[in-house]
Design an enzyme around this catalytic site. Structure first.
Site, PDB file in Angstrom:
ATOM      1  N   ASP A 275       0.849  -1.191   0.000  1.00 36.69           N
ATOM      2  CA  ASP A 275       0.000   0.000   0.000  1.00 36.69           C
ATOM      3  C   ASP A 275       0.887   1.246   0.000  1.00 36.69           C
ATOM      4  O   ASP A 275       1.899   1.311   0.697  1.00 36.69           O
ATOM      5  CB  ASP A 275      -0.911   0.002   1.238  1.00 36.69           C
TER       6      ASP A 275
ATOM      7  N   GLY B 231     -16.396   2.277   3.322  1.00 34.93           N
ATOM      8  CA  GLY B 231     -15.255   3.185   3.190  1.00 34.93           C
ATOM      9  C   GLY B 231     -14.339   2.851   2.021  1.00 34.93           C
ATOM     10  O   GLY B 231     -13.166   3.212   2.024  1.00 34.93           O
TER      11      GLY B 231
ATOM     12  N   HIS C 141     -11.919  -1.234  -7.329  1.00 36.72           N
ATOM     13  CA  HIS C 141     -11.478  -2.538  -7.844  1.00 36.72           C
ATOM     14  C   HIS C 141     -11.254  -3.381  -6.595  1.00 36.72           C
ATOM     15  O   HIS C 141     -10.480  -2.976  -5.713  1.00 36.72           O
ATOM     16  CB  HIS C 141     -10.181  -2.384  -8.656  1.00 36.72           C
TER      17      HIS C 141
ATOM     18  N   HIS D 240     -10.219  -5.278  -3.520  1.00 36.32           N
ATOM     19  CA  HIS D 240      -8.908  -5.508  -2.901  1.00 36.32           C
ATOM     20  C   HIS D 240      -9.086  -5.965  -1.474  1.00 36.32           C
ATOM     21  O   HIS D 240      -9.999  -5.540  -0.772  1.00 36.32           O
ATOM     22  CB  HIS D 240      -8.020  -4.259  -2.956  1.00 36.32           C
TER      23      HIS D 240
END
Ligand code: AMP
Length: 120
Positions: free
Chosen positions: A33, A99, A104, A106
């Site tokens: 991330d 949220g 896409h 994940h």
């Protein structure tokens, strides 16, 4: 919601935007991330075009669903955070109450330290 081919993870899958890759197979790509919330914060995305977990479970083939979920063990083993080590947390945000920011599917994988409260 229709799949937006210009979302940031679609661009990563097409190689238009770089990522710090952790793992890849026929079904998934996993990468760090960009704004890690824990010592280890990795995202796992399916290679197919799915908006979120609902969309995936509705439209993906059984092979894709199994492939996506089985990859988690490969990834956490590679990261040395599986439950043979100290464990980790998997989380997926779905829709506005969930949220979700990137449309896409994940999974977030958090590890490398105590993750703390389940939600806040
Ligand atoms: P979510 O709120 O569940 O949709 O999470 C989206 C995640 O994607 C956030 O944790 C972001 O930090 C992360 N993110 C956004 N852009 C990138 C990028 N280019 N590379 C890696 N992670 C990203």
């Amino acid at each position: 919601m229709a799949y937006d081919k210009n979302n940031i993870f679609a661009k990563i899958l097409r190689g238009e935007i770089p990522c710090k890759k952790v793992y890849e197979n026929d079904f998934v790509l996993a990468f760090h991330d960009i704004n890690p919330q824990k010592k280890i914060h990795v995202l796992v995305i399916p290679k197919g075009e799915y908006v979120d977990l609902d969309d995936f479970n509705e439209k993906a083939t059984d092979k894709e669903i199994v492939g996506f979920n089985k990859a988690i063990l490969e990834i956490v083993t590679k990261l040395k955070i599986s439950n043979k080590s100290n464990g980790y947390r998997v989380l997926s945000n779905i829709g506005s109450d969930g949220g979700q920011e990137v449309p896409h599917l994940h999974y977030h994988i958090f590890g490398g330290e105590k993750i703390g409260k389940m939600v806040n």
